[in-house]
Design an enzyme around this catalytic site. Structure first.
Site, PDB file in Angstrom:
ATOM      1  N   THR A 130       0.945  -1.272   0.065  1.00 51.37           N
ATOM      2  CA  THR A 130      -0.028  -0.007  -0.023  1.00 51.37           C
ATOM      3  C   THR A 130       0.792   1.416   0.123  1.00 51.37           C
ATOM      4  OG1 THR A 130      -1.482   1.295   1.228  1.00 51.37           O
ATOM      5  CG2 THR A 130      -0.256  -0.297   2.477  1.00 51.37           C
ATOM      6  N   ASP A 132       0.296   3.831   1.470  1.00 51.71           N
ATOM      7  CA  ASP A 132       0.275   4.719   2.482  1.00 51.71           C
ATOM      8  C   ASP A 132       1.213   4.538   3.588  1.00 51.71           C
ATOM      9  OD1 ASP A 132      -2.003   5.767   1.277  1.00 51.71           O
ATOM     10  OD2 ASP A 132      -3.738   4.628   2.714  1.00 51.71           O
ATOM     11  N   GLY A 175      -3.373   9.851   1.140  1.00 49.32           N
ATOM     12  CA  GLY A 175      -3.245   9.377   2.550  1.00 49.32           C
ATOM     13  C   GLY A 175      -4.606   9.689   3.340  1.00 49.32           C
ATOM     14  N   GLN A 259      -0.093   9.175  -8.229  1.00 54.13           N
ATOM     15  CA  GLN A 259       0.842   8.597  -6.971  1.00 54.13           C
ATOM     16  C   GLN A 259       0.687   7.046  -6.931  1.00 54.13           C
ATOM     17  OE1 GLN A 259       0.428  11.346  -3.325  1.00 54.13           O
ATOM     18  NE2 GLN A 259      -1.464  11.561  -4.420  1.00 54.13           N
TER      19      GLN A 259
END
Ligand code: F6P
Length: 328
Positions: A130, A132, A175, A259
């Site tokens: 991920t 994040d 995020g 992203q």
């Protein structure tokens, strides 16, 4: 007694992340190296429920190490959240004889697999993928490095135009719950302020940082905001600053899904390769219901019970501290 693992199923689930393909390749090739059959489960839990499963060979994963996205596709599947959905998925796996699973994804993926393991006992292991970087039990998740580099590249480009016009830019990065991309792209991009979901920066503090920049002759002011900011997203914050002062010429850029794509960095490819091999070796060594991680550059296996219900990776406090010192 559990029977020896013969057929391993691999799948990606949740938001895609650059480096997932490198992880798939590593799982497939290491499983074949250890003389196991490998199956790719398409579209995560959705494909598991529907039996959308294909046999993979060593050549099925040729030329994918450098590719973003995931050749197995991905989905966020509601049906797998139900007992019936998981039962259907189990039946599909049984039809083929898949007796072990490797999941590549984030929190939601792992929680689903943990339930599945509890209910149906299929040996399973997770690889953190991920952008994040919000998973406990690992210093890095696959995709985070690439996504942060993408954000930095964009911030650098925005700086050129910001400087030419003496403008302030509010740049929103991904995020929802985690500020990892924001804080580290903010440090690397030289942001004047960084707004994170975890941190309670007030609007007054943000405004004060911009005013301080103005007084000390800063010619460009870049503010990096994580999409989960508690004091408002980039557009809202820009509007509020404009309401308070007409001095600042503000523009907003939302980087969004940009992203999530692109060729993975060397770091993500190596990380994915290490984790993919570790997942298969872990399964064959008897690790169950676990997540592979990397801690201090060493592969670790986290018992799922030690990471479930831990909301996210800790905030990168050191990067945040550095950002504050360097943004004067
Ligand atoms: O979890 C990865 C992530 O990219 C988050 O940063 C973002 O909030 C979310 O996924 C977006 O999800 P979706 O692509 O489903 O809109």
């Amino acid at each position: 007694m559990e029977k020896e693992i013969g057929k391993i199923g691999v799948f990606t689930s949740g938001g895609d992340a650059p480096g997932m393909n490198a992880a798939i390749r590593a799982v497939v090739r290491s499983a074949i190296y250890y003389k196991k059959e490998v199956y790719g489960i398409m579209r995560g839990y959705e494909g598991m429920i529907e039996g959308d499963i294909v046999r993979l060979g060593a050549r099925s994963v040729s030329n994918i190490i450098q590719r973003g996205g995931t050749i197995l596709k991905t989905a966020r599947c509601q049906e797998f959240r139900t007992v019936e959905g998981r039962k259907r998925a189990y039946e599909s796996l049984r039809k083929i004889g898949i007796d072990a699973l490797v999941a590549i994804g984030g929190n939601g993926t792992f929680t689903g697999l943990h339930k599945f393991y509890e209910e149906h006992g299929i040996p399973s292991i997770c690889i953190p993928g991920t952008i994040d970087n919000d998973l406990p039990g690992t210093d890095f998740s696959i995709g985070y490095d690439t996504a942060t580099n993408t954000a930095v590249e964009a911030i650098d480009k925005i700086r050129d135009t910001a400087l030419s016009h003496n403008r302030v830019f509010f740049i929103e990065v991904m995020g929802r719950h985690s500020g990892y991309i924001a804080v580290n792209s903010g440090v690397a991009g030289g942001a004047v302020a960084i707004i994170l979901p975890e941190e309670t920066t007030t609007f007054d503090e943000l405004f004060a940082a911009l005013e301080a920049g103005e007084k000390t002759n800063k010619k460009s002011n870049l503010v990096v905001i994580a999409e989960g900011s508690k004091i408002g997203g980039a557009y809202e914050l820009a509007r509020k600053v404009k309401e308070r002062s007409s001095y600042f010429d503000i523009k907003v850029t939302i980087l969004g899904h940009l992203q999530r794509g692109g060729s993975p960095t060397y770091f993500d490819r190596v990380l994915a390769s290490k984790m993919g091999v570790a997942a298969v070796e872990g399964l064959l060594q008897g690790k169950r219901d676990a997540m592979v991680g990397i801690k201090g550059n060493k592969i670790v296996y986290n018992d799922f019970k030690t990471i479930i219900d831990v909301p996210s990776n800790e905030i990168d406090a050191e990067s945040l501290r550095i950002a504050k010192i360097l943004s004067i």
